[in-house]
Motif scaffolding. Sequence first.
Motif, PDB file in Angstrom:
ATOM      1  N   ALA A  53       0.882  -1.169   0.000  1.00 49.89           N
ATOM      2  CA  ALA A  53       0.000   0.000   0.000  1.00 49.89           C
ATOM      3  C   ALA A  53       0.919   1.217   0.000  1.00 49.89           C
ATOM      4  CB  ALA A  53      -0.912  -0.009   1.220  1.00 49.89           C
ATOM      5  N   HIS A  54       0.755   2.085  -0.999  1.00 53.24           N
ATOM      6  CA  HIS A  54       1.565   3.304  -1.094  1.00 53.24           C
ATOM      7  C   HIS A  54       0.686   4.499  -0.754  1.00 53.24           C
ATOM      8  CE1 HIS A  54       5.018   1.321  -3.107  1.00 53.24           C
ATOM      9  NE2 HIS A  54       4.086   0.529  -3.609  1.00 53.24           N
ATOM     10  N   VAL A  55       1.015   5.171   0.327  1.00 47.93           N
ATOM     11  CA  VAL A  55       0.262   6.352   0.747  1.00 47.93           C
ATOM     12  C   VAL A  55       0.819   7.557  -0.006  1.00 47.93           C
ATOM     13  CG1 VAL A  55      -0.378   7.835   2.686  1.00 47.93           C
ATOM     14  CG2 VAL A  55      -0.163   5.347   3.020  1.00 47.93           C
ATOM     15  N   TYR A  56      -0.048   8.229  -0.764  1.00 48.88           N
ATOM     16  CA  TYR A  56       0.358   9.370  -1.588  1.00 48.88           C
ATOM     17  C   TYR A  56       0.102  10.687  -0.843  1.00 48.88           C
ATOM     18  CZ  TYR A  56       0.885   6.589  -5.910  1.00 48.88           C
ATOM     19  OH  TYR A  56       1.307   5.713  -6.871  1.00 48.88           O
ATOM     20  N   PHE A  57       1.008  11.632  -1.068  1.00 46.22           N
ATOM     21  CA  PHE A  57       0.828  12.957  -0.477  1.00 46.22           C
ATOM     22  C   PHE A  57       1.654  13.968  -1.266  1.00 46.22           C
ATOM     23  CE2 PHE A  57       4.948  13.102   1.782  1.00 46.22           C
ATOM     24  CZ  PHE A  57       5.276  11.753   1.842  1.00 46.22           C
ATOM     25  N   GLY A  81      10.108   5.908  -8.456  1.00 45.51           N
ATOM     26  CA  GLY A  81       9.617   4.786  -9.260  1.00 45.51           C
ATOM     27  C   GLY A  81       8.401   5.205 -10.078  1.00 45.51           C
ATOM     28  N   PRO A  82       7.380   4.351 -10.107  1.00 51.04           N
ATOM     29  CA  PRO A  82       6.193   4.653 -10.924  1.00 51.04           C
ATOM     30  C   PRO A  82       5.225   5.623 -10.245  1.00 51.04           C
ATOM     31  CG  PRO A  82       5.898   2.562  -9.817  1.00 51.04           C
ATOM     32  CD  PRO A  82       7.300   3.038  -9.462  1.00 51.04           C
ATOM     33  N   HIS A  83       5.544   6.044  -9.038  1.00 50.31           N
ATOM     34  CA  HIS A  83       4.579   6.827  -8.254  1.00 50.31           C
ATOM     35  C   HIS A  83       4.664   8.312  -8.600  1.00 50.31           C
ATOM     36  CE1 HIS A  83       4.046   3.112  -6.139  1.00 50.31           C
ATOM     37  NE2 HIS A  83       5.333   3.068  -5.888  1.00 50.31           N
ATOM     38  N   HIS A  96      -8.817   8.504  -4.391  1.00 48.19           N
ATOM     39  CA  HIS A  96      -8.781   8.732  -5.836  1.00 48.19           C
ATOM     40  C   HIS A  96      -7.650   7.946  -6.493  1.00 48.19           C
ATOM     41  CE1 HIS A  96     -10.710  12.412  -4.147  1.00 48.19           C
ATOM     42  NE2 HIS A  96     -11.560  12.171  -5.130  1.00 48.19           N
ATOM     43  N   SER A  97      -7.842   7.618  -7.767  1.00 51.83           N
ATOM     44  CA  SER A  97      -6.777   6.971  -8.524  1.00 51.83           C
ATOM     45  C   SER A  97      -5.889   8.016  -9.191  1.00 51.83           C
ATOM     46  CB  SER A  97      -7.369   6.032  -9.575  1.00 51.83           C
ATOM     47  OG  SER A  97      -8.130   6.759 -10.517  1.00 51.83           O
ATOM     48  N   HIS A  98      -4.677   7.620  -9.498  1.00 49.34           N
ATOM     49  CA  HIS A  98      -3.704   8.482 -10.167  1.00 49.34           C
ATOM     50  C   HIS A  98      -3.099   7.716 -11.339  1.00 49.34           C
ATOM     51  CE1 HIS A  98      -3.392  11.568  -6.881  1.00 49.34           C
ATOM     52  NE2 HIS A  98      -3.929  10.564  -6.214  1.00 49.34           N
ATOM     53  N   ARG A  99      -2.560   8.460 -12.299  1.00 46.71           N
ATOM     54  CA  ARG A  99      -1.879   7.828 -13.423  1.00 46.71           C
ATOM     55  C   ARG A  99      -0.430   7.549 -13.030  1.00 46.71           C
ATOM     56  NH1 ARG A  99      -2.958   7.376 -18.732  1.00 46.71           N
ATOM     57  NH2 ARG A  99      -4.800   8.705 -18.498  1.00 46.71           N
ATOM     58  N   LEU A 100      -0.032   6.285 -13.085  1.00 45.96           N
ATOM     59  CA  LEU A 100       1.327   5.923 -12.712  1.00 45.96           C
ATOM     60  C   LEU A 100       2.282   6.148 -13.877  1.00 45.96           C
ATOM     61  CD1 LEU A 100       0.862   2.537 -10.795  1.00 45.96           C
ATOM     62  CD2 LEU A 100       0.736   4.862  -9.907  1.00 45.96           C
TER      63      LEU A 100
END
Length: 132
Positions: A29-33, A67-69, A121-125
């Motif tokens: 699980a990657h927490v985005y901020f 990386g892809p994030h 929400h989804s994001h484009r990797l």
Amino acid sequence: MDNVGSNLYRIPASAMNYLDPADIRSWHAHVYFDAATRDAAWTLREAIEARFGKIVQIGRFHERPVGPHPMWSYQLAIAREHFTTVVEWLTLNHGALDVFVHPNTTDALRDHRDAAVWIGHSHRLDLGALGG
Ligand code: ZN
């Protein structure tokens, strides 16, 4: 409704090429901020550490895309047997943060591109980082 059902049943099971969840070795699980949500991300991280520190490996707090994030992020490595416990908690407690969840099989591109689960929400990797 009838058509949808009959179409499904017309496909012979032998023609389906389902993947086996047993091939999932673990979950991330990657927490985005970003700069605006940094403090919320840190607070969530501390809560995760206090609650799941013994069962979740918490990665570095990256204040840049890696990386892809496409956003800043930190990684949670979750064993299969703890998936439900951790992900259920995240779904209720992620606040305004988005969390990218993916399985780890032997196919990293497929894991990130086709098997993604999003909380929020989804994001484009940036799949180029994975050869996509
Ligand atoms: Zn990952």
